[in-house]
Design a protein around this motif. Structure first.
Motif, PDB file in Angstrom:
ATOM      1  N   ALA A 150     -18.549   8.212   4.952  1.00 13.97           N
ATOM      2  CA  ALA A 150     -18.224   8.505   3.560  1.00 13.97           C
ATOM      3  C   ALA A 150     -17.415   9.787   3.466  1.00 13.97           C
ATOM      4  O   ALA A 150     -17.545  10.699   4.286  1.00 13.97           O
ATOM      5  N   TRP A 151     -16.579   9.849   2.428  1.00 15.42           N
ATOM      6  CA  TRP A 151     -15.791  11.039   2.158  1.00 15.42           C
ATOM      7  C   TRP A 151     -15.494  11.070   0.655  1.00 15.42           C
ATOM      8  O   TRP A 151     -15.601  10.044  -0.028  1.00 15.42           O
ATOM      9  N   PRO A 152     -15.133  12.218   0.087  1.00 15.41           N
ATOM     10  CA  PRO A 152     -14.923  12.307  -1.360  1.00 15.41           C
ATOM     11  C   PRO A 152     -13.763  11.442  -1.831  1.00 15.41           C
ATOM     12  O   PRO A 152     -12.759  11.288  -1.128  1.00 15.41           O
ATOM     13  N   GLN A 153     -13.898  10.893  -3.033  1.00 14.94           N
ATOM     14  CA  GLN A 153     -12.811  10.119  -3.620  1.00 14.94           C
ATOM     15  C   GLN A 153     -11.598  11.014  -3.849  1.00 14.94           C
ATOM     16  O   GLN A 153     -11.727  12.185  -4.179  1.00 14.94           O
ATOM     17  N   GLY A 154     -10.432  10.439  -3.656  1.00 13.45           N
ATOM     18  CA  GLY A 154      -9.210  11.184  -3.911  1.00 13.45           C
ATOM     19  C   GLY A 154      -8.784  12.086  -2.779  1.00 13.45           C
ATOM     20  O   GLY A 154      -7.811  12.835  -2.919  1.00 13.45           O
ATOM     21  N   THR A 155      -9.484  12.059  -1.656  1.00 15.46           N
ATOM     22  CA  THR A 155      -9.112  12.904  -0.527  1.00 15.46           C
ATOM     23  C   THR A 155      -7.729  12.502  -0.016  1.00 15.46           C
ATOM     24  O   THR A 155      -7.468  11.332   0.235  1.00 15.46           O
ATOM     25  N   SER A 156      -6.852  13.507   0.158  1.00 15.30           N
ATOM     26  CA  SER A 156      -5.488  13.225   0.605  1.00 15.30           C
ATOM     27  C   SER A 156      -5.231  13.675   2.041  1.00 15.30           C
ATOM     28  O   SER A 156      -4.106  13.588   2.517  1.00 15.30           O
ATOM     29  N   SER A 157      -6.255  14.141   2.729  1.00 13.78           N
ATOM     30  CA  SER A 157      -6.091  14.672   4.079  1.00 13.78           C
ATOM     31  C   SER A 157      -5.705  13.566   5.067  1.00 13.78           C
ATOM     32  O   SER A 157      -6.437  12.570   5.213  1.00 13.78           O
ATOM     33  N   PRO A 158      -4.592  13.707   5.782  1.00 16.85           N
ATOM     34  CA  PRO A 158      -4.244  12.724   6.821  1.00 16.85           C
ATOM     35  C   PRO A 158      -5.296  12.659   7.927  1.00 16.85           C
ATOM     36  O   PRO A 158      -5.516  11.591   8.504  1.00 16.85           O
ATOM     37  N   ALA A 159      -5.944  13.794   8.218  1.00 14.34           N
ATOM     38  CA  ALA A 159      -6.970  13.802   9.267  1.00 14.34           C
ATOM     39  C   ALA A 159      -8.181  12.968   8.857  1.00 14.34           C
ATOM     40  O   ALA A 159      -8.750  12.232   9.671  1.00 14.34           O
TER      41      ALA A 159
ATOM     42  N   PRO B 200     -30.183   1.852   2.143  1.00 15.52           N
ATOM     43  CA  PRO B 200     -30.362   2.332   0.781  1.00 15.52           C
ATOM     44  C   PRO B 200     -30.935   3.739   0.654  1.00 15.52           C
ATOM     45  O   PRO B 200     -31.331   4.142  -0.442  1.00 15.52           O
ATOM     46  N   PHE B 201     -31.006   4.523   1.723  1.00 10.97           N
ATOM     47  CA  PHE B 201     -31.653   5.835   1.680  1.00 10.97           C
ATOM     48  C   PHE B 201     -30.775   6.895   1.036  1.00 10.97           C
ATOM     49  O   PHE B 201     -31.256   7.744   0.297  1.00 10.97           O
ATOM     50  N   ASP B 202     -29.476   6.893   1.323  1.00  7.30           N
ATOM     51  CA  ASP B 202     -28.552   7.891   0.792  1.00  7.30           C
ATOM     52  C   ASP B 202     -27.780   7.328  -0.391  1.00  7.30           C
ATOM     53  O   ASP B 202     -27.413   6.151  -0.404  1.00  7.30           O
ATOM     54  N   ASP B 203     -27.484   8.180  -1.358  1.00  5.95           N
ATOM     55  CA  ASP B 203     -26.750   7.770  -2.557  1.00  5.95           C
ATOM     56  C   ASP B 203     -25.254   7.986  -2.328  1.00  5.95           C
ATOM     57  O   ASP B 203     -24.761   9.115  -2.366  1.00  5.95           O
ATOM     58  N   ALA B 204     -24.534   6.906  -2.100  1.00  5.28           N
ATOM     59  CA  ALA B 204     -23.095   6.989  -1.834  1.00  5.28           C
ATOM     60  C   ALA B 204     -22.261   6.766  -3.079  1.00  5.28           C
ATOM     61  O   ALA B 204     -21.039   6.605  -2.981  1.00  5.28           O
ATOM     62  N   ALA B 205     -22.874   6.785  -4.256  1.00  2.00           N
ATOM     63  CA  ALA B 205     -22.132   6.547  -5.494  1.00  2.00           C
ATOM     64  C   ALA B 205     -21.036   7.593  -5.667  1.00  2.00           C
ATOM     65  O   ALA B 205     -21.251   8.787  -5.454  1.00  2.00           O
ATOM     66  N   GLY B 206     -19.848   7.127  -6.043  1.00  2.00           N
ATOM     67  CA  GLY B 206     -18.743   8.046  -6.278  1.00  2.00           C
ATOM     68  C   GLY B 206     -18.023   8.512  -5.037  1.00  2.00           C
ATOM     69  O   GLY B 206     -17.140   9.376  -5.119  1.00  2.00           O
ATOM     70  N   LEU B 207     -18.355   7.963  -3.886  1.00  2.00           N
ATOM     71  CA  LEU B 207     -17.715   8.342  -2.636  1.00  2.00           C
ATOM     72  C   LEU B 207     -16.902   7.178  -2.086  1.00  2.00           C
ATOM     73  O   LEU B 207     -17.220   6.012  -2.328  1.00  2.00           O
TER      74      LEU B 207
END
Length: 300
Positions: A254-263, A150-157
């Motif tokens: 975690a990574w940003p929502q909507g990321t389209s990168s194949p990598a 619970p230390f990092d805020d992952a909301a929206g990711l």
């Protein structure tokens, strides 16, 4: 409604964080009357009051608090778009992965080996800064990050859970709780739990890395509440006692929502596969220590 400009949002955030028009104007390199005019113009266009102003203080209104949260996200998104576009234009693709030192539960080398075999793989640059990895991710300085809830805020990711594990208190041998077999969160009330790896409801010494956490704990200035994978990496003369009702520490990619990168998709896929392999092998290893046992000090 006219379109809100990023410049106006930046002006508003500066005032909202300083709660002082003069200091905010100085930090922005503007004259105070010009900054006040810009904020009033924003309020008129949004048809809300963002600040309550008196001769002695400036305070955010409820509408201002909402805009502060949203404006920070919007400004981070704009910065991220610019950084990622610049990187794409350089023609040398790579992924920036933010991680705290010793914060991968030993999984990262296996994840990267699995990822390198994927046709979509590109080189990975590891960003091991101690600063907030969520901020690095949101403003485009990192493409992915290893986070701990619970230390990092992952909301929206977007996230992939890699590991969930119990936590234990790390205590000096002469601490009043050091001889207990197990602890509960209520036992830690009033204790100075280190805020880098502590529980949100506790206050204590703010630390930036494990080395400092061990120093302040050894000196009796704080206690630590840490996941098993972190404790396993430490060499210390302290006592660890399981905290049986602490929320599990969860390691996420975690990574940003909507990321389209194949990598990015390939690295997330490799991480899920490695995590599944780990859970399969360690299915029987569920507890930090057998109930009724505390780990005695470790010799150097």
């Amino acid at each position: 409604m006219d379109r809100v400009e990023t410049r106006e949002l930046a002006y508003f955030v500066a005032v909202a964080e300083a709660l002082h028009f003069g200091r905010a104007a100085e930090g922005l390199g503007l004259a105070q009357p010009a900054l006040s005019k810009a904020v009033r113009s924003l309020e008129r266009r949004l048809e809300v009051t963002l600040f309550e102003r008196t001769s002695r203080r400036v305070e955010l209104t409820p509408a201002g608090e909402v805009l502060l949260d949203e404006a920070r996200k919007a400004l981070a998104a704009v910065a991220a778009a610019a950084r990622r576009t610049q990187r794409a234009g350089r023609g040398v693709p790579y992924l920036a992965l933010a991680a705290k030192p010793d914060g991968d539960a030993g999984l990262l080398p296996r994840i990267l080996r699995r990822y390198e075999s994927d046709p979509a793989a590109v080189p990975v640059e590891l960003v091991t800064a101690h600063e907030d990895r969520v901020s690095l991710l949101r403003d485009g300085r990192a493409d992915l990050a290893l986070l701990h809830t619970p230390f990092d805020d992952a909301a929206g990711l977007e996230t992939a859970e890699l590991r969930a594990e119990p936590r234990a208190a790390l205590l000096p041998p002469d601490h009043r709780l050091a001889q207990r077999a197990i602890l509960q969160l209520s036992d830690l009330r009033g204790e100075p739990v280190g805020r880098w790896a502590g529980y949100p409801d506790f206050g204590g010494v703010e630390v930036t890395d494990l080395a400092k956490l061990l120093r302040v704990t050894s000196r009796g200035r704080a206690i630590a509440l840490l996941p098993r994978s972190v404790l396993d990496t430490l060499d210390h003369n302290l006592v660890t006692v399981p905290v049986v009702d602490a929320a599990p520490a969860r390691l996420l990619l975690a990574w940003p929502q909507g990321t389209s990168s194949p990598a990015v998709a390939a690295l997330a896929r490799a991480a899920r596969e490695v995590a599944a392999d780990y859970r399969s092998v360690n299915r029987s290893d569920r507890s930090l220590r057998p109930v009724g046992m505390a780990e005695r000090p470790r010799g150097r």
